[in-house]
Write a protein that holds these residues in place. Structure first.
Motif, PDB file in Angstrom:
ATOM      1  N   ASN A 122      15.287   3.876   8.291  1.00  0.00           N
ATOM      2  CA  ASN A 122      15.027   5.166   7.659  1.00  0.00           C
ATOM      3  C   ASN A 122      13.554   5.485   7.506  1.00  0.00           C
ATOM      4  OD1 ASN A 122      17.787   5.593   7.364  1.00  0.00           O
ATOM      5  ND2 ASN A 122      17.847   4.686   5.315  1.00  0.00           N
ATOM      6  N   ALA A 123      12.680   4.549   7.862  1.00  0.00           N
ATOM      7  CA  ALA A 123      11.228   4.749   7.765  1.00  0.00           C
ATOM      8  C   ALA A 123      10.843   5.277   6.386  1.00  0.00           C
ATOM      9  CB  ALA A 123      10.733   5.682   8.868  1.00  0.00           C
ATOM     10  N   SER A 124      11.205   4.518   5.348  1.00  0.00           N
ATOM     11  CA  SER A 124      10.988   4.962   3.969  1.00  0.00           C
ATOM     12  C   SER A 124       9.523   5.174   3.628  1.00  0.00           C
ATOM     13  CB  SER A 124      11.590   3.938   3.000  1.00  0.00           C
ATOM     14  OG  SER A 124      12.970   3.798   3.207  1.00  0.00           O
ATOM     15  N   ALA A 125       8.631   4.480   4.323  1.00  0.00           N
ATOM     16  CA  ALA A 125       7.197   4.645   4.084  1.00  0.00           C
ATOM     17  C   ALA A 125       6.574   5.673   5.016  1.00  0.00           C
ATOM     18  CB  ALA A 125       6.478   3.307   4.246  1.00  0.00           C
ATOM     19  N   GLY A 126       7.394   6.292   5.870  1.00  0.00           N
ATOM     20  CA  GLY A 126       6.876   7.248   6.839  1.00  0.00           C
ATOM     21  C   GLY A 126       6.598   6.562   8.172  1.00  0.00           C
ATOM     22  N   TYR A 135       0.828  -1.217   0.000  1.00  0.00           N
ATOM     23  CA  TYR A 135       0.000   0.000   0.000  1.00  0.00           C
ATOM     24  C   TYR A 135       0.857   1.261   0.000  1.00  0.00           C
ATOM     25  CZ  TYR A 135      -4.298  -2.661   0.615  1.00  0.00           C
ATOM     26  OH  TYR A 135      -5.352  -3.517   0.409  1.00  0.00           O
ATOM     27  N   ALA A 136       2.032   1.185   0.583  1.00  0.00           N
ATOM     28  CA  ALA A 136       2.916   2.348   0.602  1.00  0.00           C
ATOM     29  C   ALA A 136       3.598   2.565  -0.742  1.00  0.00           C
ATOM     30  CB  ALA A 136       3.974   2.185   1.688  1.00  0.00           C
ATOM     31  N   LEU A 137       3.712   1.501  -1.565  1.00  0.00           N
ATOM     32  CA  LEU A 137       4.422   1.563  -2.843  1.00  0.00           C
ATOM     33  C   LEU A 137       5.882   1.976  -2.647  1.00  0.00           C
ATOM     34  CD1 LEU A 137       1.719   3.127  -5.201  1.00  0.00           C
ATOM     35  CD2 LEU A 137       2.448   0.740  -5.062  1.00  0.00           C
ATOM     36  N   VAL A 138       6.496   1.396  -1.625  1.00  0.00           N
ATOM     37  CA  VAL A 138       7.895   1.644  -1.297  1.00  0.00           C
ATOM     38  C   VAL A 138       8.626   0.306  -1.281  1.00  0.00           C
ATOM     39  CG1 VAL A 138       9.473   2.461   0.480  1.00  0.00           C
ATOM     40  CG2 VAL A 138       7.370   3.717   0.031  1.00  0.00           C
ATOM     41  N   THR A 139       9.835   0.269  -1.841  1.00  0.00           N
ATOM     42  CA  THR A 139      10.585  -0.980  -1.908  1.00  0.00           C
ATOM     43  C   THR A 139      11.535  -1.123  -0.723  1.00  0.00           C
ATOM     44  OG1 THR A 139      12.367  -0.007  -3.231  1.00  0.00           O
ATOM     45  CG2 THR A 139      10.493  -0.966  -4.424  1.00  0.00           C
ATOM     46  N   THR A 140      11.893  -2.382  -0.444  1.00  0.00           N
ATOM     47  CA  THR A 140      12.869  -2.697   0.582  1.00  0.00           C
ATOM     48  C   THR A 140      13.924  -3.627  -0.010  1.00  0.00           C
ATOM     49  OG1 THR A 140      13.213  -3.665   2.781  1.00  0.00           O
ATOM     50  CG2 THR A 140      11.497  -4.650   1.422  1.00  0.00           C
ATOM     51  N   PRO A 141      15.202  -3.469   0.355  1.00  0.00           N
ATOM     52  CA  PRO A 141      16.234  -4.335  -0.232  1.00  0.00           C
ATOM     53  C   PRO A 141      16.238  -5.745   0.323  1.00  0.00           C
ATOM     54  CG  PRO A 141      17.218  -2.783   1.308  1.00  0.00           C
ATOM     55  CD  PRO A 141      15.792  -2.375   1.154  1.00  0.00           C
ATOM     56  N   THR A 142      15.814  -5.923   1.576  1.00  0.00           N
ATOM     57  CA  THR A 142      15.819  -7.255   2.184  1.00  0.00           C
ATOM     58  C   THR A 142      14.639  -7.418   3.130  1.00  0.00           C
ATOM     59  OG1 THR A 142      17.202  -6.584   4.060  1.00  0.00           O
ATOM     60  CG2 THR A 142      18.340  -7.433   2.104  1.00  0.00           C
ATOM     61  N   THR A 190       6.245  -4.988 -10.645  1.00  0.00           N
ATOM     62  CA  THR A 190       4.980  -4.252 -10.654  1.00  0.00           C
ATOM     63  C   THR A 190       4.405  -4.065  -9.255  1.00  0.00           C
ATOM     64  OG1 THR A 190       3.701  -6.288 -10.984  1.00  0.00           O
ATOM     65  CG2 THR A 190       4.409  -5.094 -12.956  1.00  0.00           C
ATOM     66  N   GLY A 191       5.047  -4.661  -8.252  1.00  0.00           N
ATOM     67  CA  GLY A 191       4.615  -4.454  -6.878  1.00  0.00           C
ATOM     68  C   GLY A 191       3.283  -5.078  -6.535  1.00  0.00           C
TER      69      GLY A 191
END
Length: 452
Positions: A281-285, A214-221, A326-327
């Motif tokens: 880093n809380a990339s999704a907020g 839902y955030a449309l944010v990626t994570t490396p691991t 495409t997530g």
């Protein structure tokens, strides 16, 4: 509502990471839910009969018609496709440490689809906007076993409650990484995973992204660990935790209890609870969400009635993993009101479900099951989040409701034995943040073949 994974009835704990463990709401006979968390007997390395001797090859022929009629001026989504899904699983070599290989090959074919009707998640779309005529991919994993513990590396189909693939479309999703499954203690299954990439249903790239859906944010691991424990014949427990690097830490607990009342009657209670907080880093907020659901089912002979309640406590929606470039969302939302279309997982959302299942074997038609359910969600409020990935996704006091119906028949004997045909219908109405108005029809035919 973003590419959510609707429920598939493929289920059951197996001895590999492809557990295909689905959400409790998908169970045709809810009183048998304990089967999904029972720790089965498992032959250890000392009983290995050999790499070839214990190998198996299966092929699933899957035909899928998908049609979504969307209101509000949005284009409809429609296609008809065919897949052949082959899975090979070797045995283990003999000795103190056994080694083996798991491999798969997927082939999808367009039977009917066109531009302007894409987005079903069953077929890839080319640069010209038209669905591809066909697509295929292959992959696998190497594995090693010592005693009752198996370590795998490669492409797999994980099914942990905090990191699970979706099997709701033509093809399954996969993820690449390490997976450990151990059953050294009776009644206890412990697993852990470390994954670095994912592949969704309509891509062939094995190095695709891992997402917060839902955030449309990626994570490396993604890392996770957990356990399932069969405390008694009627009580099953599970606990898991995961870390999506620089997005969230997520924790999950489950308790399932069956109360036999008579030979033909039983009560089943099931509790699922998630806790999610931001990390790194809380990339999704900012994320501070608790989501839980409880359901109770009463089974008498061929009839099962289920009542469920689900609530999200927090200013963000309950979010979970997505796979591939495409997530598209995965399946790690083991909440009772995540159903065919909606997850009922908006910020602050409270929802309830009433469901009825009928097994027609009790009326002389073995193999035929019927289901109908109705859900309502309210008190959705996304206006408290003004920054970050979850901002402006929901309104104030949003509402939604959904009605689903399903009929499924499995051939019981003859040359077509185990052939299944399923009709799935869904009617969803709600505010824009919940996906708006949608009518959906799916017809799914599956024919499994055991080659050896």
């Amino acid at each position: 509502m973003l590419n959510k994974p609707s429920i598939c009835s493929q289920a059951g704990l197996q001895n590999k990471v492809t557990l295909h463990l689905t959400k409790p709401a998908s169970i045709s006979n809810f009183a048998t839910i304990a089967l999904f968390v029972t720790v089965p007997a498992w032959a250890g390395q000392s009983e290995s009969r050999g790499f070839i001797e214990e190998s198996s090859l299966t092929v699933l022929a899957k035909n899928y018609y998908f049609n979504t009629d969307r209101a509000g001026g949005r284009s409809n989504q429609k296609d008809w496709s065919q897949a052949f899904i082959a899975n090979y699983e070797s045995g283990f070599t003999q000795g103190l440490i056994g080694v083996g290989v798991d491999a798969f090959t997927y082939w999808g074919i367009k039977l009917d689809a066109g531009s302007g009707r894409t987005g079903t998640g069953n077929l890839p779309v080319g640069d010209d906007g038209d669905p591809d005529n066909e697509y295929a991919r292959a992959g696998g994993a190497v594995k090693a076993r010592i005693s009752n513990t198996i370590l795998r590396y490669g492409q797999m189909s994980p099914s942990a409650p905090v990191f699970a693939q979706s099997v709701s479309r033509l093809m399954p999703q996969t993820a690449t990484g390490f997976h450990l499954l151990s059953k050294e203690i009776d009644r206890l299954a412990v697993e852990a995973g470390h994954f670095t990439s994912g592949t969704d249903q309509v891509n062939t790239n094995r190095d695709g992204e891992l997402w917060a859906t839902y955030a449309l944010v990626t994570t490396p691991t993604v890392d996770y660990a957990g356990a399932r424990y069969k405390a008694t014949d009627n009580l099953n427990l599970a606990a898991f935790g995961s870390r999506f690097e620089d997005i969230w830490n997520q924790y999950y607990i489950n308790a399932n209890y069956i109360v036999p009342l008579s030979k033909a009657q039983a009560l089943t209670f099931d509790l699922n609870l998630y806790r999610t907080t931001d990390t790194g880093n809380a990339s999704a907020g900012s994320i501070d969400t608790t989501a839980g659901g409880i359901q109770a089912a009463y089974k008498v002979s061929a009839h099962t009635v289920t009542l469920a309640y689900q609530q999200v406590d927090g200013e963000q929606p309950f979010d979970y993993v997505g796979f591939g470039d495409t997530g598209r969302s995965g399946g790690s939302i083991f909440l009772p009101n995540s159903v065919q279309y909606s997850d009922f997982n908006g910020p602050g959302e409270k929802s309830w479900q009433l469901r009825y299942d009928l097994n027609m074997a009790g009326y002389g038609v073995p193999g035929l099951t019927l289901m109908v359910r109705h859900l309502r969600g309210q008190d959705i409020d996304g206006t408290h989040v003004t920054q970050g990935a979850y901002a402006n996704k929901y309104g104030e006091d949003d509402k939604e409701f959904e009605t689903d119906a399903e009929a499924r028949y499995v051939v019981q004997s003859g040359h077509a034995k185990d052939l299944s045909v399923r009709l799935r219908l869904a009617w969803h109405r709600g505010d824009a943040g919940t996906g708006g108005d949608q009518d959906q029809v799916r017809v799914i035919t599956e024919y499994p073949l055991n080659i050896f």
